[in-house]
Motif scaffolding. Structure first.
Motif, PDB file in Angstrom:
ATOM      1  N   SER B  63       0.808  -1.137   0.116  1.00 45.42           N
ATOM      2  CA  SER B  63      -0.027   0.030  -0.064  1.00 45.42           C
ATOM      3  C   SER B  63       0.857   1.283   0.079  1.00 45.42           C
ATOM      4  N   GLY B  64       0.146   2.387  -0.115  1.00 43.77           N
ATOM      5  CA  GLY B  64       1.061   3.653  -0.115  1.00 43.77           C
ATOM      6  C   GLY B  64       1.393   4.010  -1.658  1.00 43.77           C
ATOM      7  N   LYS B  65       2.119   5.076  -1.728  1.00 44.49           N
ATOM      8  CA  LYS B  65       2.287   5.774  -3.144  1.00 44.49           C
ATOM      9  C   LYS B  65       4.051   6.012  -3.259  1.00 44.49           C
ATOM     10  N   ALA B  66       4.513   5.748  -4.366  1.00 43.51           N
ATOM     11  CA  ALA B  66       5.840   6.386  -4.658  1.00 43.51           C
ATOM     12  C   ALA B  66       5.735   6.684  -6.165  1.00 43.51           C
ATOM     13  N   THR B  67       6.730   7.752  -6.508  1.00 34.83           N
ATOM     14  CA  THR B  67       7.047   7.762  -7.564  1.00 34.83           C
ATOM     15  C   THR B  67       8.694   8.017  -7.732  1.00 34.83           C
ATOM     16  N   ILE B  68       9.198   7.287  -8.946  1.00 35.83           N
ATOM     17  CA  ILE B  68      10.563   7.416  -9.141  1.00 35.83           C
ATOM     18  C   ILE B  68      10.868   8.113 -10.352  1.00 35.83           C
ATOM     19  N   ALA B  69      11.651   9.307 -10.503  1.00 30.85           N
ATOM     20  CA  ALA B  69      11.710  10.013 -11.705  1.00 30.85           C
ATOM     21  C   ALA B  69      10.516  10.301 -12.135  1.00 30.85           C
ATOM     22  N   TYR B  74       3.806   1.239  -9.078  1.00 26.83           N
ATOM     23  CA  TYR B  74       2.967   0.059  -9.295  1.00 26.83           C
ATOM     24  C   TYR B  74       2.871  -0.185 -10.895  1.00 26.83           C
ATOM     25  N   THR B  75       2.829   0.876 -11.455  1.00 23.53           N
ATOM     26  CA  THR B  75       2.369   0.862 -13.130  1.00 23.53           C
ATOM     27  C   THR B  75       3.488   0.952 -14.050  1.00 23.53           C
TER      28      THR B  75
END
Lengths: 323, 251
Positions: B63-69, B74-75
């Protein structure tokens, strides 16, 4: 208790595709370890630490030189040596699919003893993993594997304990715990030869050998090694450490400059001969610290400080590497 | 390092990974700025590896969110993998390829064109002062050179972020410092550096440091402010203060 004289070992070249470059692992190593001493081999990967351990535990033969362990010769008396040393190799080498207790039992049996007979010696260490005694060794955490390996190396009450990088890749908390265990074992009269790439652990040993590329750079008590550091060392501090590093390196009077945590450790060049500086100024020209401070302030380090500091083992190691 | 006012290149919001009942990483929330050198510390078993694997797009969070660059963990994991570099002490170069062959191999993996690979190889060999060793087998290089080459190869495709997992384990004190010069150099060029280490003096070289204990981020700030906050002289004592409270025994 341990004695080495001019031990040499060379391995044949690896792939040999382009060169037949032999690897000189040990270039004539000599030292003695007294009974009950906690002796540290301090050096990076490739220094020859493991080759030394393998020589002393009679797993490899040196090309040249003599060595004894507990007065037994490593060539002639290998069987006696194997019976009375404990060895914890750098790589975890217990049986992954035996449980904690089965591993310990196995090592006790191989050495003709029982867990019960020497339980007192391993009690403090083994009790920490005893709740998991039915777990397979392969399923243990790093810290627990380390404790099991030490228990297995101790179960036959060896007179000498060889520990090859027991704290590599281990966090600060577990490292402190491990060294506390070693101190207790030393009190039991066991001679310990331990290797580590962490320079700060050197201070926990009675004596150390600094070793690099098969050569010993220095052997002494940690205090004496630190005391033999030539010249005066300065700690230079400013908030922008990265820019500070570049600026201190570009200062003409800087002899050496290395980052040490939140400050830089700096030595200054000797005063040029014929100048007004006092003769024999092996500690660098006396005006240099003040000159560096002004140099840094002019380069936008308003909070810069330059202060005398004492060297660490790591400073000494770097100094010896450079010479 | 570059200005911290620029958009973060790593953003996590309550990022969590559960394995059954076990919460390996618990609601991690932090941001890392472009060009920042971010130290990611924690005791063995604190959850560092799990967190890193999620950030690299190798492990799906619970769960939770993360963005890398800018890409979602997730997607958009394939896009993440193209935007990052990774180096660890274990994962490194091919011993039986030469220095130049290793560079060509990794550049090829990242889909660089032949002319670009040629140019990059020449540039790297020059920077590393390995021009004479271009045709030397990596197995014949000293460990320190291997590690420097390994780092350069991990950023051969000019990624936004490079993840370094205990990059300096076992090397001599001089080489260790030379390695940090490379890290600073990459950071100056705008590469974000996410690094784990067991050497606490290296924690001091980071712009900011996070310390994980039992799956949570127990502290996160610049080394100077962490030392003030905990009333300690050095990062080793700060780390010890936090990590000794850990209750997780097994990992």
């Amino acid at each position: 208790m341990i004695s080495l004289s001019n031990i040499k070992k060379t391995y044949p070249g690896g792939t040999g595709r382009k060169t037949d470059g032999q690897v000189k692992a040990l270039n004539g190593i000599s030292f003695n370890v007294d009974k009950g001493e906690l002796f540290g081999l301090i050096g990076p990967d490739g220094a020859g630490k493991t080759s030394l351990f393998r020589t002393l535990t009679t797993l490899i033969l040196p090309d040249e030189g003599e060595a004894t362990v507990d007065n037994y010769d490593i060539r002639k008396d290998y069987q006696q040596i194997r019976n009375r040393v404990g060895y914890m190799p750098g790589r975890f080498s217990l049986y992954q699919d035996l449980t904690v207790e089965e591993n310990l039992n196995f090592f006790a049996t191989v050495f003709g003893t029982t867990i019960k007979e020497n339980y007192d010696l391993i009690k403090d260490i083994y009790q920490q993993i005893e709740p998991f005694k039915d777990r397979r060794a392969g399923k243990l955490s790093g810290g627990m594997k380390q404790k099991l390996a030490l228990s297995c190396a101790l179960i036959h009450k060896p007179s000498v304990l060889f520990l090859d990088e027991p704290t590599t890749g281990v966090d600060v908390v577990s490292r402190k715990e491990f060294w506390a265990m070693l101190k207790k074992l030393r009190q039991e009269g066991i001679t310990i030869l331990v290797s580590t790439p962490y320079m700060d652990e050197a201070n926990l040993c009675d004596r150390i050998a600094l070793i690099q590329k098969g050569d010993i750079l220095s052997i002494d008590k940690p205090d004496n090694i630190v005391r033999s550091f030539p010249g005066q060392l300065y700690a230079v501090h400013a908030s922008d450490t990265h820019r500070l590093l570049q600026d201190v390196r570009s200062f003409p009077g800087t002899a050496t400059c290395f980052a040490f945590g939140d400050s830089l450790h700096v030595t200054f060049k000797d005063a040029p001969s014929g100048s007004n500086a006092p003769s024999g100024a092996a500690t660098g020209s006396p005006g240099e610290p003040q000159a560096l401070l002004q140099y840094l302030q002019a380069r936008n380090h308003p909070d810069a400080t330059v202060e005398k500091t004492g060297p660490t083992i790591e400073d000494c190691f770097i100094h010896l590497l450079k010479n | 390092m570059s200005s911290t006012t620029s958009a973060p290149v790593i953003t996590t919001d309550k990022l969590t990974k559960r394995f059954g009942q076990f919460i390996a990483a618990n609601e991690l929330t932090f941001q890392v700025a472009k060009g920042e050198i971010f130290g990611f510390l924690g005791a063995n078993g604190a959850g560092k590896t799990t967190a890193m694997r999620m950030l690299c797009g190798l492990l799906k969070p619970s769960s939770g969110k993360a963005t890398i660059a800018g890409y979602d963990v997730y997607t958009q994991t394939e896009k993440i993998k193209r935007s990052i570099g990774y180096m660890s002490q274990k994962f490194s170069l091919y011993d039986d390829l030469t220095v130049a062959e290793n560079i060509r191999f990794y550049a090829g993996i990242y889909g660089m064109s032949r002319p670009a690979i040629k140019e990059k190889t020449a540039q790297l060999l020059k920077e590393l002062q390995l021009e004479k060793e271009a045709k030397t087998l990596v197995s014949e290089l000293p460990l320190g050179w291997k590690q420097k080459l390994s780092f350069s190869v991990s950023i051969v495709h000019d990624p936004d972020i490079v993840f370094l997992d205990e990059p300096t384990g076992g090397v001599d004190p001089v080489t260790r410092r030379q390695f940090w010069d490379l890290i600073y150099h990459a950071s100056d060029r705008g590469v974000t550096v996410f690094v784990t280490t067991h050497y606490m003096d290296e924690a001091e070289y980071c712009n900011r440091v996070s310390i994980m204990v039992d799956g949570v981020v127990a502290a996160l700030d610049s080394p100077t402010r962490l030392k003030q906050q905990f009333g300690r002289d050095n990062m080793e004592d700060v780390f010890y203060e936090l990590a000794r409270k850990a209750t997780r025994k097994a990992d």
